[in-house]
Design a protein around this motif. Structure first.
Motif, PDB file in Angstrom:
ATOM      1  N   TYR A 123       1.412  -1.386   0.103  1.00  0.00           N
ATOM      2  CA  TYR A 123      -0.023  -0.279  -0.091  1.00  0.00           C
ATOM      3  C   TYR A 123       0.877   1.090   0.416  1.00  0.00           C
ATOM      4  N   HIS A 124       0.414   2.113  -0.955  1.00  0.00           N
ATOM      5  CA  HIS A 124       1.413   3.651  -1.064  1.00  0.00           C
ATOM      6  C   HIS A 124       0.266   4.078  -0.662  1.00  0.00           C
ATOM      7  N   PHE A 125       0.659   5.165   0.011  1.00  0.00           N
ATOM      8  CA  PHE A 125      -0.256   6.582   0.668  1.00  0.00           C
ATOM      9  C   PHE A 125       0.892   7.492   0.480  1.00  0.00           C
ATOM     10  N   ASP A 126       0.264   8.714   0.302  1.00  0.00           N
ATOM     11  CA  ASP A 126       0.263  10.095   0.185  1.00  0.00           C
ATOM     12  C   ASP A 126      -0.194  11.210   0.786  1.00  0.00           C
ATOM     13  N   PHE A 127       0.252  11.115   1.668  1.00  0.00           N
ATOM     14  CA  PHE A 127      -1.229  12.312   2.798  1.00  0.00           C
ATOM     15  C   PHE A 127      -0.950  13.714   2.619  1.00  0.00           C
ATOM     16  N   TYR A 128      -0.084  13.972   1.360  1.00  0.00           N
ATOM     17  CA  TYR A 128       0.049  15.267   1.554  1.00  0.00           C
ATOM     18  C   TYR A 128      -0.962  16.608   1.421  1.00  0.00           C
ATOM     19  N   ARG A 129      -2.359  15.830   0.719  1.00  0.00           N
ATOM     20  CA  ARG A 129      -3.915  16.422   1.126  1.00  0.00           C
ATOM     21  C   ARG A 129      -4.183  17.083   2.099  1.00  0.00           C
ATOM     22  N   ILE A 130      -4.104  15.944   3.017  1.00  0.00           N
ATOM     23  CA  ILE A 130      -4.946  15.927   4.095  1.00  0.00           C
ATOM     24  C   ILE A 130      -4.697  17.073   5.574  1.00  0.00           C
TER      25      ILE A 130
END
Length: 142
Positions: free
Chosen positions: A77-84
């Motif tokens: 699983y690859h997450f990008d939480f920049y926009r959170i």
């Protein structure tokens, strides 16, 4: 003890990714920190390729999570939480279930969901040292 991996050029990225892969040990939560444009997604792409991922590997900036399959058909699983803006957004998308799955979770911008992260994790800090060179610092966090 922290591990330092030097990446003198883009051509050295596959070897650095293999070195990082070997350093993961039993960790399933891997955090990637670095300034915008440091190459977090590029490093994750090289890491996944070193694990046999055949899928198209790209930043999940808008979807928040991408799922790939490694060479043994296990999920990564690859997450990008920049926009959170609020960890509650990550909760609603099921982040805890992913984190608790035991499968590899590669997390960009982890500071945005710090309160949700398991205690045991590996931190990979990318430092830009020149236009095409980077230095990785790999540290266990518990």
């Amino acid at each position: 003890m922290p591990l330092t991996i030097d990446i003198p050029s883009l051509a050295a990225l596959p070897a650095a990714a293999a070195q990082l892969r070997d350093a993961l040990g039993q960790h399933s939560i891997i955090l990637f920190e670095g300034e915008m444009g440091a190459g977090k997604t590029t490093l994750i792409k090289a890491l996944c390729e070193s694990m046999g991922v055949q899928d198209d590997i790209s930043s999940p900036t808008f979807s928040l999570v991408n799922e790939y399959r490694n060479g043994r058909n296990q999920p990564i699983y690859h997450f990008d939480f920049y926009r959170i803006d609020d960890p509650a957004d990550a909760l609603r998308m099921g982040a805890l279930e992913y984190f608790d799955s035991g499968y590899l979770c590669l997390i960009e911008w982890p500071s945005r969901v710090e309160t949700l992260l398991p205690l045991q994790r590996l931190l990979v800090t990318l430092e830009v040292t020149a236009a095409e060179s980077r230095q990785l610092l790999v540290t266990e966090v518990e």
